[in-house]
Design a protein around this motif. Structure first.
Motif, PDB file in Angstrom:
ATOM      1  N   ARG A   1     -70.581  -8.118   1.465  1.00 29.85           N
ATOM      2  CA  ARG A   1     -70.072  -9.040   0.755  1.00 29.85           C
ATOM      3  C   ARG A   1     -68.511  -9.102   0.917  1.00 29.85           C
ATOM      4  NH1 ARG A   1     -73.308  -8.528  -5.019  1.00 29.85           N
ATOM      5  NH2 ARG A   1     -75.087  -9.977  -4.302  1.00 29.85           N
ATOM      6  N   LEU A   2     -67.973  -8.260   1.146  1.00 30.14           N
ATOM      7  CA  LEU A   2     -66.642  -8.006   1.245  1.00 30.14           C
ATOM      8  C   LEU A   2     -66.135  -8.435   2.998  1.00 30.14           C
ATOM      9  CD1 LEU A   2     -65.129  -4.686   0.239  1.00 30.14           C
ATOM     10  CD2 LEU A   2     -64.650  -6.640  -0.690  1.00 30.14           C
ATOM     11  N   CYS A   3     -67.064  -8.122   3.916  1.00 33.09           N
ATOM     12  CA  CYS A   3     -67.032  -8.596   5.304  1.00 33.09           C
ATOM     13  C   CYS A   3     -67.318  -9.813   5.696  1.00 33.09           C
ATOM     14  CB  CYS A   3     -67.642  -7.207   5.885  1.00 33.09           C
ATOM     15  SG  CYS A   3     -67.121  -5.764   5.695  1.00 33.09           S
ATOM     16  N   THR A   4     -68.058 -10.605   4.711  1.00 31.19           N
ATOM     17  CA  THR A   4     -68.851 -11.763   4.955  1.00 31.19           C
ATOM     18  C   THR A   4     -67.986 -12.969   4.454  1.00 31.19           C
ATOM     19  OG1 THR A   4     -70.671 -10.650   5.183  1.00 31.19           O
ATOM     20  CG2 THR A   4     -71.023 -12.922   5.149  1.00 31.19           C
ATOM     21  N   CYS A   5     -67.872 -14.146   5.244  1.00 30.97           N
ATOM     22  CA  CYS A   5     -67.164 -15.355   4.789  1.00 30.97           C
ATOM     23  C   CYS A   5     -68.498 -16.396   4.628  1.00 30.97           C
ATOM     24  CB  CYS A   5     -66.002 -15.705   5.650  1.00 30.97           C
ATOM     25  SG  CYS A   5     -65.173 -17.196   5.205  1.00 30.97           S
ATOM     26  N   ARG A   6     -68.862 -16.346   3.512  1.00 29.74           N
ATOM     27  CA  ARG A   6     -70.174 -17.221   3.072  1.00 29.74           C
ATOM     28  C   ARG A   6     -69.727 -17.869   1.888  1.00 29.74           C
ATOM     29  NH1 ARG A   6     -74.207 -18.589   6.981  1.00 29.74           N
ATOM     30  NH2 ARG A   6     -74.491 -20.291   5.643  1.00 29.74           N
ATOM     31  N   ARG A   7     -69.981 -19.033   1.460  1.00 34.12           N
ATOM     32  CA  ARG A   7     -69.790 -19.552   0.306  1.00 34.12           C
ATOM     33  C   ARG A   7     -70.248 -18.786  -0.925  1.00 34.12           C
ATOM     34  NH1 ARG A   7     -72.225 -23.117  -3.292  1.00 34.12           N
ATOM     35  NH2 ARG A   7     -74.171 -23.461  -2.235  1.00 34.12           N
TER      36      ARG A   7
END
Length: 416
Positions: A87-93
């Motif tokens: 979750r820290l490393c991922t850019c999704r809504r």
């Protein structure tokens, strides 16, 4: 099916078969944006002392001067499982909502994606790979395997060696070693490299072009071009970043090094596309969404035969395109107006997507057909920085390959 038949109207099984089976070519994908968060998490768990690689806090170069520094080490240390770290490393809504929970509570407006929010994700894993040459080699090898799993027959992968090691040539050495090992194991998958300058680190650009000149004939997996990534501030003539990046591109032109530039990606950036072409010598544009309603720039692009590397998922998650109907996506508008485009995944691990998903979007939601796919693949090969003989080999591969999904097909998209 006959050429020209709309795959959007076909049953799901036939569409999925085609998407998996079609040979693919990718021109715009960042190596560090492919680092699998689950693998990085496992590496961190096996080497807990590496937590101290992360700064306690860092003043991010794209933030306003009065913005507080961002806490990094504490955010990573609070992760209890792989999903937390992803979750820290991922850019999704859905992950962005978690990171901006307090901001969302104070505003009735939706917290939209931005380029800066995407760049923040890299701060949670780049320190882990920095100067870690064995890990960089493994991740480069794993990148080739990722491409092989999706039937990608040619890739130009880009990265900044200066972001990955104190000695950028060591980073390049081990990344090249990993890429070559992958290409040897998966010989149908061919890879070349593009080296990136970084928008807010102009002091690196002179060395970037020197490395491109040094390694241009270092096949297999040679350096075939340069880029400037992580923002477009450098296009402004009064920017402190401007001159060094411009000098890099001018030197590249003098030495016959190919240039592709991120331009026209973020809001209010359409004016950067003609600058990239006319001043910087770009043969390809990364993204370029904001010229889709600029007829003058469109004519320039067509007259110079400039190719656009479009990345549908990325365009939504960075705010490059405010999502409405996929048939109104800039990639569709550009193509309908005669501009040649390709599809790429940009940073697939950061966006939790894949190149295969970009083709699913194109066929299912943009309404592209089988004949569109074949034409775009041919345009993509033509726009690549491969040699003419290599381009012909790629075309022959596409003509001769029977459309069968790779039995080891894998998307690496997580559903949580």
């Amino acid at each position: 099916l006959e050429a020209g038949t709309s795959w959007f109207s076909q049953d799901e099984e036939s569409l999925e078969y085609f998407v998996r089976a079609v040979p693919k070519v990718e021109l715009h994908v960042h190596l560090d944006g492919c680092f699998d968060p689950d693998e990085l998490w496992e590496h961190l768990q096996n080497n807990p002392e590496l937590l101290h690689c992360f700064p306690v806090e860092k003043k991010l170069p794209w933030e306003k001067p009065d913005a507080p520094p961002t806490e990094l080490r504490d955010a990573v240390s609070k992760c209890r499982k792989s999903l937390d770290y992803r979750r820290l490393c991922t850019c999704r809504r859905r992950y962005r909502k978690l990171r901006h929970a307090d901001e969302a509570k104070k505003s009735i407006r939706k917290v939209r994606g931005s380029l800066e929010d995407m760049l923040l994700c890299f701060e949670f894993f780049t320190p882990l790979v920095y100067d870690n040459f064995a890990l960089l080699e493994h991740l480069a090898y794993d990148f080739v395997r990722r491409q092989y799993e999706q039937n990608v027959i040619y890739t130009e992968v880009r990265y900044s060696p200066h972001l990955l090691a104190e000695d950028p040539r060591m980073a390049h050495k081990f990344i090249t070693k990993g890429l070559r090992r992958g290409c040897l194991e998966y010989p149908r998958t061919r890879v070349n490299q593009i080296l990136c300058g970084i928008n807010f680190c102009p002091q690196w650009s002179s060395d970037v072009v020197d490395m491109a000149i040094e390694f241009r004939q270092d096949f297999p997996c040679a350096v075939v071009g340069v880029d400037v990534a992580a923002g477009e501030d450098h296009f402004a003539a009064d920017s402190p970043f401007h001159q060094d990046h411009l000098d890099m591109c001018r030197k590249a032109m003098e030495h016959g090094i190919n240039i592709t530039l991120h331009a026209g990606e973020v809001p209010e950036s359409a004016q950067n596309v003609p600058k990239a072409i006319l001043k910087y010598g770009a043969k390809r544009i990364g993204h370029g969404y904001h010229i889709s309603n600029d007829s003058k720039t469109m004519e320039l692009v067509k007259s110079k035969n400039v190719h656009f590397e479009t990345c549908p998922t990325s365009s939504v998650e960075t705010g490059g395109w405010i999502k409405t109907d996929w048939k109104d996506h800039p990639a569709c508008i550009l193509r309908n107006k005669g501009v040649k485009v390709s599809l790429s995944s940009d940073d697939p691990a950061v966006f939790n997507t894949s190149l295969t998903w970009q083709w699913r979007i194109a066929l299912k939601k943009m309404g592209w057909t089988e004949s569109d796919v074949l034409q775009i693949l041919d345009d993509t090969i033509e726009a690549s920085f491969a040699s003419e003989s290599e381009k012909e080999k790629l075309r022959e591969d596409i003509r001769s390959i029977q459309y069968k999904p790779n039995p080891e097909f894998r998307d690496r998209v997580h559903y949580d």
